[in-house]
Enzyme design. Structure first.
Site, PDB file in Angstrom:
ATOM      1  CD  GLU A 170      -3.012  -1.017   2.236  1.00  0.00           C
ATOM      2  OE1 GLU A 170      -2.916  -0.130   3.097  1.00  0.00           O
ATOM      3  OE2 GLU A 170      -3.971  -1.805   2.196  1.00  0.00           O
ATOM      4  CD  GLU A 382      -3.479  -5.875   4.018  1.00  0.00           C
ATOM      5  OE1 GLU A 382      -4.326  -5.053   4.431  1.00  0.00           O
ATOM      6  OE2 GLU A 382      -2.259  -5.659   4.060  1.00  0.00           O
TER       7      GLU A 382
END
Ligand code: BGP
Length: 482
Positions: A170, A382
């Site tokens: 991220e 995720e």
């Protein structure tokens, strides 16, 4: 075969779960580990919920064997975890800490012993604090070489056993919260120019690491994980559809295009130029970025929620740099970029207690978009629900988590049927762990960990939640029985 549509999940599908070093390991100053930027940041008053830290976290560093045994019993096919840079190179660019390397050797060997595929994240946000002090970390181009050296140490040591690598976790989140919202280290607010420069350094670190990995281990599979928030235009008004395009170019494709094509979306580049925000690049950078783009094997996706995009006039809402970190539902505020877009709530969808929109179909849309735009395989690295769990006589009943995951997996299955090449699905998270800004009360795991915000609370004992048994069955039936 081009028209060979699969049916359901492929046979060798990797059912997994994920974690990150800072959020689980603890042992923050043991066995030669240096302090990280997070070790420093959490000590600044007001930065985290009830001043929680990862000093002890859920003590995975000392309990990894117990955690892996629980994974094996569940039948987990892959476990995604990150390596702590300051455990390997305590000051970021000096001596290598053999004890740090040994810890991950032991963890990897334990996974391999049970036939669990290790999926390693090179960088999940914990940077050696010494690099902040030496040259302000990601703000300096110097970090690229130090990062690649660190990554190479990992590739050389582990790539005989680790074939799945995620370079960055991220990048859009750690840079956005670090240089725009001031909520992650280094805590800068609205430093737009630096935000794009930092991103360029991170893209270069990603690209050079990808190239290095393929030289060291040609059969390794590699990508980076992007926090993908797909968007809906507010309505059919053209200006809202245009705002959605702006949103996607600046918030989604800016990262994914770079990973997949090695270039920025043209409209985003034009916008940056008009605002004097274009990052400084060196000669040769473009070639390196393009080369790495040609080498990646998958797009990593962390999916939690979708958003709505509406045109935002020049005198419209800005960003308040606030987030619901308490779990008091309904406290999040509408935010936006004046002159471009804002993100109102979606009245058609429910939200979590932390005001995150719950949208299973959004996961299918992520897969479809990536497939159409990049034609790359996908790793869902995720996906999960943060919730308050209740511990009652050794049992944890979490039907809400089962419901959340079930609906997301149903949509993922449809994405496979649509022809998307999905390689893996990792839930967030395996055990309960530290939520960066939300403390220990926001729980995500299949395995409950007995601890609260207070460092001295709880036994740290592990307990299986209802969702643990449910996911075990999902894995056994390869996603056929949910
Ligand atoms: C992602 C991060 C994870 C994890 C997760 C849940 O952005 O990659 O590290 O924290 O989000 O977020 P939170 O802990 O804020 O609920």
């Amino acid at each position: 075969m081009y028209f060979d549509r699969s049916n359901g999940f492929p046979k060798d599908f990797l059912w997994g779960s994920a974690s990150a070093a800072y959020q689980i390991e603890g042992a923050w100053n043991e066995d030669g580990k240096g302090p990280s930027n997070w070790d420093q940041f959490v000590r600044i008053p007001g930065k985290t919920f009830k001043a929680t830290t990862g000093d002890k976290a859920v003590d995975h560093y000392h309990r990894y064997k117990e955690d892996v045994a629980l994974m094996a019993e569940m039948g987990l096919k892959t476990y995604r975890f990150s390596i702590s840079w300051p455990r390997i190179i305590p000051d970021g660019n000096g001596e290598i800490n053999e004890k740090g390397l040994q810890f991950y050797d032991d963890l990897i060997n334990e996974l391999v012993k049970y036939g669990i595929v290790p999926m390693v994240t090179v960088y999940h946000w914990d940077m050696p604090q010494a690099l902040e002090e030496q040259y302000h970390g990601w703000e300096s181009r110097r970090i690229v070489d130090d990062f690649v050296r660190y990554a190479k140490v990992l590739f050389e040591r582990y790539s005989d056993r680790v074939k799945h690598w995620i370079i960055m976790n991220e990048q859009n989140v750690f840079t956005g919260l670090g240089w725009n919202a001031g909520m992650h280290p280094p805590g800068k607010v609205d430093d737009q120019k630096m935000f794009y420069q930092v991103n360029h350094h991170a893209f270069m670190a990603h690209a050079k690491s990808v190239i290095a990995l393929k030289e060291i281990c040609p059969d390794a599979k590699v990508g980076s994980s992007f926090a993908y928030t797909p968007s809906y235009a507010f309505d059919r008004k053209p200006e809202n559809a245009m705002a959605k395009m702006d949103y996607d170019d600046l918030n989604n494709f800016y990262w994914m295009d770079m990973y997949a094509y090695g270039r920025y979306p043209r409209a985003a580049a034009a916008y940056l130029k008009s605002k004097d925000l274009t990052p400084v690049m060196e000669d040769g950078d473009e070639d390196i970025l393009r080369k790495a783009a040609g080498l990646i094997d998958f797009m990593g996706v962390n999916y939690y929620q979708s958003c709505v995009v509406e045109h935002n006039p020049i005198d419209g809402v800005g960003t308040t740099h606030e987030m619901n970190t308490t779990g008091k539902k309904g406290t999040a505020k509408v935010q936006g970029v004046p002159g471009l877009y804002k993100n109102p709530a979606n009245e058609f969808l429910p939200t979590t207690d932390w005001d995150w929109t719950i949208d299973p179909m959004g996961l299918r849309m992520c897969c479809r978009q990536i497939t159409s735009r990049y034609d790359l395989p996908i790793v869902i690295s995720e996906n999960g629900l943060g919730a308050f769990d209740k511990f009652e006589d050794g049992e944890i009943h979490d039907p809400y988590r089962i419901d959340y995951l079930k609906h997301h997996i149903e949509e993922l299955k449809k994405a496979c049927d649509d022809g998307c090449r999905v390689l893996a699905y990792c839930t967030w998270s395996y055990t309960d762990l530290l939520s960066w800004l939300n403390g220990y009360q926001k729980r995500y795991g299949f395995v409950y960990v007995d601890r609260e915000e207070d460092e001295n609370s709880g036994t740290l004992n592990r307990y299986k939640k209802d969702s643990y048994y449910w996911y075990k069955h999902v894995i056994e039936t390869n996603g056929e029985e949910l």
